[in-house]
Design an enzyme around this catalytic site. Structure first.
Site, mmCIF file in Angstrom:
data_model
loop_
_atom_site.group_PDB
_atom_site.id
_atom_site.type_symbol
_atom_site.label_atom_id
_atom_site.label_comp_id
_atom_site.label_asym_id
_atom_site.label_seq_id
_atom_site.Cartn_x
_atom_site.Cartn_y
_atom_site.Cartn_z
ATOM 1 N N GLU A 108 0.831 -1.209 0.000
ATOM 2 C CA GLU A 108 0.000 0.000 0.000
ATOM 3 C C GLU A 108 0.865 1.259 0.000
ATOM 4 O OE1 GLU A 108 -4.068 -0.409 1.975
ATOM 5 O OE2 GLU A 108 -2.802 -1.629 3.288
ATOM 6 N N GLU A 128 -4.541 -9.394 3.258
ATOM 7 C CA GLU A 128 -5.409 -8.984 4.363
ATOM 8 C C GLU A 128 -6.694 -9.796 4.489
ATOM 9 O OE1 GLU A 128 -2.978 -5.234 3.483
ATOM 10 O OE2 GLU A 128 -3.779 -6.956 2.384
#
Length: 238
Positions: A108, A128
């Site tokens: 990210e 995730e």
């Protein structure tokens, strides 16, 4: 936790938490935020983000997850968790120089940069969902905008790691470089970007971001207004 080195008019910010493969704890995120506000970074014309040969960052520090109540999560995004958006809004051009693991929050952070170059050792992924959560530091949104919703679903829902060559094929990295040359090449790219007129770079970055969120008519208007604002500024060539 964050090293800072000046290279001419560029700076390198290096994540330095080797015992945890540069896992992005709230402490490391805050250290990165603090580094972004130093005079050296404020004055830089280009910024390179990197980690170690073994890991750009293996992701978020999952040991902190059990403590994250809804109230603390809201406070987190207002505090150290804002670093990803701060990086994405920097006026200077930013380059993620990626080696080894680039997973979860590390990916990210790389996606928040303007350009990504990768060593041939790099491994990317967003695991995730397998942990019962989802990418929430801008990675989901930025990945959708980079590759489209169909591919983003595959990458996020399967959570599988993929090599630098696949990231390059998908357009997520600009080039794949042998490990020994990766940082040097990133600095070469930064040095070129640092020679570009700073105001033109900043306005162009902002216009590109706006174009991703705007109608064609609005985006065209932004282009024209930005051109008018830049005309005859210092650095504009006749």
């Amino acid at each position: 936790m964050v090293g800072l080195q000046e290279h001419g008019t560029s700076v390198v910010l290096q994540l330095n938490r080797p015992a945890k493969l540069n896992a992005l704890s709230t402490g490391l995120e805050q250290a990165l935020l603090d580094a972004l506000h130093t005079p050296q970074v404020q004055a830089a014309r280009a910024i390179v983000f990197t980690g170690s040969e073994r890991a750009f960052s293996a992701g978020a520090d999952t040991s902190e997850l059990p403590e994250m109540t809804p109230d603390r999560i809201a406070a987190y995004y207002r505090g150290s968790g804002s670093v990803y958006d701060v990086v994405s809004r920097l006026p200077q051009p930013t380059i993620a120089a990626v080696s080894g693991y680039c997973l979860g929050a590390g990916f990210e952070l790389a996606l928040a940069c303007d350009i990504r170059v990768a060593a041939d050792t790099a491994q990317f992924g967003l695991p995730e969902v397998g942990l019962g959560i989802l990418p929430s530091s801008g990675g989901l949104t930025r990945l959708v905008r980079a590759v489209g919703p169909a591919l983003a679903r595959e990458i996020i829902l399967f959570g599988e790691r993929f090599p630098a060559s696949e990231a390059h094929r998908l357009g997520l990295v600009r080039e794949v470089i042998p490990q020994a040359r990766m940082l040097a090449v990133a600095l070469e790219r930064a040095a070129f970007l640092a020679t570009q007129p700073a105001m033109a770079v900043a306005w162009t970055k902002a216009a590109i971001d706006a174009a991703a969120e705007s109608s064609a008519a609005s985006s065209l208007l932004i282009e024209q207004l930005a051109y008018a604002a830049l005309n005859r500024t210092e650095g504009q060539k006749q």
